[in-house]
Design a protein around this motif. Structure first.
Motif, PDB file in Angstrom:
ATOM      1  N   SER A 114       0.068  -2.058  37.660  1.00  0.00           N
ATOM      2  CA  SER A 114      -1.244  -2.716  37.585  1.00  0.00           C
ATOM      3  C   SER A 114      -1.330  -3.410  36.276  1.00  0.00           C
ATOM      4  CB  SER A 114      -2.366  -1.537  37.499  1.00  0.00           C
ATOM      5  OG  SER A 114      -2.075  -0.893  36.419  1.00  0.00           O
ATOM      6  N   GLY A 115      -2.374  -3.966  35.696  1.00  0.00           N
ATOM      7  CA  GLY A 115      -2.701  -4.656  34.657  1.00  0.00           C
ATOM      8  C   GLY A 115      -2.335  -3.625  33.220  1.00  0.00           C
ATOM      9  N   GLY A 116      -2.484  -2.476  33.457  1.00  0.00           N
ATOM     10  CA  GLY A 116      -2.295  -1.334  32.410  1.00  0.00           C
ATOM     11  C   GLY A 116      -1.138  -0.804  32.428  1.00  0.00           C
ATOM     12  N   GLY A 167       1.405  -6.253  35.733  1.00  0.00           N
ATOM     13  CA  GLY A 167       0.204  -7.276  36.054  1.00  0.00           C
ATOM     14  C   GLY A 167      -0.128  -7.861  34.890  1.00  0.00           C
ATOM     15  N   PHE A 208       2.160 -10.961  34.807  1.00  0.00           N
ATOM     16  CA  PHE A 208       1.781 -11.871  35.623  1.00  0.00           C
ATOM     17  C   PHE A 208       0.676 -12.716  34.746  1.00  0.00           C
ATOM     18  CE2 PHE A 208       3.632 -10.004  39.353  1.00  0.00           C
ATOM     19  CZ  PHE A 208       3.943 -11.166  40.189  1.00  0.00           C
ATOM     20  N   ASP A 209      -0.407 -12.082  34.207  1.00  0.00           N
ATOM     21  CA  ASP A 209      -1.450 -12.595  33.578  1.00  0.00           C
ATOM     22  C   ASP A 209      -1.063 -13.440  32.611  1.00  0.00           C
ATOM     23  OD1 ASP A 209      -3.031 -11.429  35.461  1.00  0.00           O
ATOM     24  OD2 ASP A 209      -3.510  -9.587  34.082  1.00  0.00           O
ATOM     25  N   PRO A 221      -7.755 -13.105  36.493  1.00  0.00           N
ATOM     26  CA  PRO A 221      -6.529 -12.541  36.351  1.00  0.00           C
ATOM     27  C   PRO A 221      -5.463 -13.649  37.030  1.00  0.00           C
ATOM     28  CG  PRO A 221      -7.732 -11.546  37.907  1.00  0.00           C
ATOM     29  CD  PRO A 221      -8.608 -12.350  37.314  1.00  0.00           C
ATOM     30  N   GLY A 266      -2.294 -13.060  38.323  1.00  0.00           N
ATOM     31  CA  GLY A 266      -1.536 -12.440  39.279  1.00  0.00           C
ATOM     32  C   GLY A 266      -1.808 -12.973  40.716  1.00  0.00           C
ATOM     33  N   PRO A 267      -2.972 -12.824  41.229  1.00  0.00           N
ATOM     34  CA  PRO A 267      -3.773 -13.087  42.482  1.00  0.00           C
ATOM     35  C   PRO A 267      -3.386 -14.638  42.575  1.00  0.00           C
ATOM     36  CG  PRO A 267      -5.300 -11.831  41.558  1.00  0.00           C
ATOM     37  CD  PRO A 267      -4.226 -12.026  40.487  1.00  0.00           C
ATOM     38  N   ASP A 301       0.267 -15.482  42.913  1.00  0.00           N
ATOM     39  CA  ASP A 301       0.646 -15.254  44.305  1.00  0.00           C
ATOM     40  C   ASP A 301       0.285 -16.014  45.272  1.00  0.00           C
ATOM     41  OD1 ASP A 301       1.443 -13.646  46.718  1.00  0.00           O
ATOM     42  OD2 ASP A 301      -0.154 -12.035  46.160  1.00  0.00           O
ATOM     43  N   GLY A 353      -2.982  -2.908  41.155  1.00  0.00           N
ATOM     44  CA  GLY A 353      -3.342  -4.194  41.357  1.00  0.00           C
ATOM     45  C   GLY A 353      -2.050  -5.143  42.002  1.00  0.00           C
ATOM     46  N   VAL A 354      -0.885  -4.929  41.449  1.00  0.00           N
ATOM     47  CA  VAL A 354       0.246  -5.789  41.645  1.00  0.00           C
ATOM     48  C   VAL A 354       0.791  -5.372  43.075  1.00  0.00           C
ATOM     49  CG1 VAL A 354       2.765  -6.331  40.979  1.00  0.00           C
ATOM     50  CG2 VAL A 354       0.653  -6.098  39.188  1.00  0.00           C
ATOM     51  N   CYS A 364      -0.918  -5.654  45.573  1.00  0.00           N
ATOM     52  CA  CYS A 364      -1.361  -6.629  46.622  1.00  0.00           C
ATOM     53  C   CYS A 364      -0.535  -7.891  46.745  1.00  0.00           C
ATOM     54  CB  CYS A 364      -2.573  -7.136  46.081  1.00  0.00           C
ATOM     55  SG  CYS A 364      -3.899  -6.066  45.931  1.00  0.00           S
ATOM     56  N   ASN A 365       0.717  -8.006  45.672  1.00  0.00           N
ATOM     57  CA  ASN A 365       1.583  -9.182  45.746  1.00  0.00           C
ATOM     58  C   ASN A 365       2.313  -9.411  47.035  1.00  0.00           C
ATOM     59  OD1 ASN A 365       4.134 -10.590  44.775  1.00  0.00           O
ATOM     60  ND2 ASN A 365       2.708 -11.154  43.768  1.00  0.00           N
ATOM     61  N   THR A 387      -6.177  -1.274  43.802  1.00  0.00           N
ATOM     62  CA  THR A 387      -6.706  -1.764  42.752  1.00  0.00           C
ATOM     63  C   THR A 387      -7.554  -0.483  42.291  1.00  0.00           C
ATOM     64  OG1 THR A 387      -8.618  -3.019  43.723  1.00  0.00           O
ATOM     65  CG2 THR A 387      -6.816  -4.366  42.980  1.00  0.00           C
ATOM     66  N   ASP A 388      -8.224  -0.604  41.082  1.00  0.00           N
ATOM     67  CA  ASP A 388      -8.964   0.561  40.556  1.00  0.00           C
ATOM     68  C   ASP A 388     -10.099   0.726  41.496  1.00  0.00           C
ATOM     69  OD1 ASP A 388      -7.212   0.999  38.506  1.00  0.00           O
ATOM     70  OD2 ASP A 388      -8.273   0.329  37.039  1.00  0.00           O
TER      71      ASP A 388
HETATM   72  O1  KG4 Z   1      -5.091  -2.116  39.169  1.00  0.00           O
HETATM   73  P1  KG4 Z   1      -5.914  -3.244  38.745  1.00  0.00           P
HETATM   74  O2  KG4 Z   1      -6.914  -3.830  39.341  1.00  0.00           O
HETATM   75  O3  KG4 Z   1      -6.392  -3.009  37.310  1.00  0.00           O
HETATM   76  C1  KG4 Z   1      -5.721  -2.511  36.183  1.00  0.00           C
HETATM   77  O4  KG4 Z   1      -4.766  -3.236  35.532  1.00  0.00           O
HETATM   78  O5  KG4 Z   1      -6.073  -1.117  36.155  1.00  0.00           O
HETATM   79  O6  KG4 Z   1      -4.755  -4.305  38.647  1.00  0.00           O
HETATM   80  C2  KG4 Z   1      -5.266  -5.625  37.977  1.00  0.00           C
HETATM   81  C3  KG4 Z   1      -3.879  -6.319  37.605  1.00  0.00           C
HETATM   82  C4  KG4 Z   1      -3.788  -7.731  37.029  1.00  0.00           C
HETATM   83  O7  KG4 Z   1      -3.004  -7.918  35.811  1.00  0.00           O
HETATM   84  C5  KG4 Z   1      -3.386  -8.864  38.124  1.00  0.00           C
HETATM   85  O8  KG4 Z   1      -3.117 -10.000  37.562  1.00  0.00           O
HETATM   86  C6  KG4 Z   1      -2.448  -8.009  39.038  1.00  0.00           C
HETATM   87  O9  KG4 Z   1      -3.062  -6.509  38.895  1.00  0.00           O
HETATM   88  N1  KG4 Z   1      -2.734  -8.292  40.318  1.00  0.00           N
HETATM   89  C7  KG4 Z   1      -1.660  -8.935  40.966  1.00  0.00           C
HETATM   90  C8  KG4 Z   1      -2.002  -9.474  42.435  1.00  0.00           C
HETATM   91  N2  KG4 Z   1      -3.392  -8.766  42.559  1.00  0.00           N
HETATM   92  C9  KG4 Z   1      -3.701  -8.248  41.320  1.00  0.00           C
HETATM   93  N3  KG4 Z   1      -0.570  -9.534  40.593  1.00  0.00           N
HETATM   94  C10 KG4 Z   1       0.474 -10.148  41.424  1.00  0.00           C
HETATM   95  N4  KG4 Z   1      -0.145 -10.363  42.574  1.00  0.00           N
HETATM   96  C11 KG4 Z   1      -1.260 -10.245  43.109  1.00  0.00           C
HETATM   97  N5  KG4 Z   1      -1.446 -10.333  44.333  1.00  0.00           N
END
Ligand code: KG4
Ligand code: ZN
Length: 338
Positions: free
Chosen positions: A141-143, A168, A171-172, A183, A185-186, A189, A276-277, A279-280, A299-300
């Motif tokens: 994820s982002g964290g 994540g 990606f960001d 963000p 990442g999406p 993607d 979150g990642v 979803c990629n 995601t969370d």
């Molecule tokens: O799990 P999450 O919603 O929140 C936390 O970080 O806890 O994850 C968000 C992270 C962000 O860094 C976002 O850019 C990444 O997940 N993310 C993706 C995609 N969807 C969300 N990264 C790559 N491809 C995606 N489709």
């Protein structure tokens, strides 16, 4: 038993309601603060905690309405204790403690990453098929970017994790350098999926860090992307698309390598990916045999916290937390005592 769960580990105010006797999810509300954060190019912890103060009561109301019940119907509260942002976690823990105290009901404090690990079992709450233990779990994820072997209900071992940025976050950061907003990442993607061709994939050789064991490292990629954008000067849209494509390839390759390595070395066929990642699309395509929870559960969310409380209850291990419990932003997710 009616379990009301809250997660405020980062920038989503999440409330879910689960009936553990019926093994049913009755509400699953996520109020995202992403619009407030996008103008800052990332999560601002202070703003996230203030948004939770506004968002949590709204999410709670919505969850109770969806579940057609009132607060007095709740038998047990569950809340994320950590890991996460301290201010955000504090709002959630204090909120649940206040509710539990007012209603004189027990509450449990749970581990957010542990909840991600068992989130594939959320499928069982909807009568759908879930993967069978054991599985290799990647939480990206982002964290967090962590790899685990999950052997059975509430039994798991940590195998490795990122030594610097989370996937994540990588990606960001790449997206920020390319001016893609937050963000990213999406956005990366979607952009790569709709526009990139083979030439874009072959244009830049970004690094895949070779790490010990099952660790990950993404800070070198960020530097490589920064140097490449500087070298190009004013990058065209096509250059940027090629950078986004090759950076995504590098992140996805690093994630897949460790999943495959763990599967081979531990002799485990099943893998699951959450965070979150997960979803990629490229990651999904490269791990065709892996189980991915429904996108809203990658995601969370608080459904996974409610589920974790339900699993603890099922195993006879659900404990009520003391009133002096507080947020633990660095709560570890290594194997716990049984
Ligand atoms: O799990 P999450 O919603 O929140 C936390 O970080 O806890 O994850 C968000 C992270 C962000 O860094 C976002 O850019 C990444 O997940 N993310 C993706 C995609 N969807 C969300 N990264 C790559 N491809 C995606 N489709
Ligand atoms: Zn998370």
């Amino acid at each position: 038993m009616k379990i009301l769960a809250v997660d405020t580990s980062c920038d989503d105010s999440c409330v879910a309601m689960m009936d553990s006797s019926q093994w049913q999810l009755n509400a699953d509300v996520v109020l995202s603060h992403v619009n407030q954060m996008s103008s800052f190019g990332g999560v601002v912890p202070e703003i996230a905690s203030r948004e939770h103060l506004k968002g949590l009561p709204m999410a709670l109301d919505e969850a109770l309405t969806k579940a057609c019940c009132s607060l007095t119907d709740i038998d047990w509260f569950a809340v994320t204790q950590g890991p996460g942002l301290v201010g955000s976690l504090l709002v959630g823990v204090s909120y649940v403690k206040a509710l539990a105290f007012a209603l004189q009901k027990p509450f449990s404090i749970l581990n957010h990453v542990e909840a991600h690990l068992f989130s594939p079992l959320l499928a069982t709450l909807e009568g759908k098929e879930a993967p069978q233990f054991p599985w290799i779990a990647l939480v990206a994820s982002g964290g967090h970017t962590e790899l685990f072997v999950v052997r059975d209900l509430l039994t798991y071992e940590w195998l490795g994790g990122t030594v610097d940025d989370a996937a994540g976050e990588a990606f960001d950061k790449v997206g920020k350098l390319l001016g893609l907003g937050y963000p990213a990442g999406p956005a990366i993607d979607r952009w790569v999926k709709s526009m990139a061709c083979e030439q874009h994939h072959n244009r830049f050789a970004f690094p895949r860090a070779k790490m010990d064991g099952y660790d990950f490292s993404f800070s070198g990629l960020k530097t490589a992307v920064m140097l490449q954008t500087k070298k190009l000067g004013t990058a065209s849209e096509d250059d940027k698309l090629a950078i986004a494509t090759c950076a995504q390839d590098a992140i996805v390759d690093a994630l897949c390598e460790n999943v495959w390595k763990a599967q081979e070395e531990l002799g485990i066929k099943q893998s699951v990916v959450c965070g979150g990642v997960a979803c990629n699309e490229r990651l999904r395509a490269k791990l065709p045999g892996a189980f991915f929870p429904a996108a809203r559960h990658c995601t969370d969310n608080a459904a996974m916290i409610a589920l974790l409380a339900g699993l603890y209850e099922r195993c006879g291990r659900l404990q009520s937390a003391p009133w002096n419990s507080t947020a633990k932003p660095s709560l570890s997710y290594f194997q716990k005592e049984k």
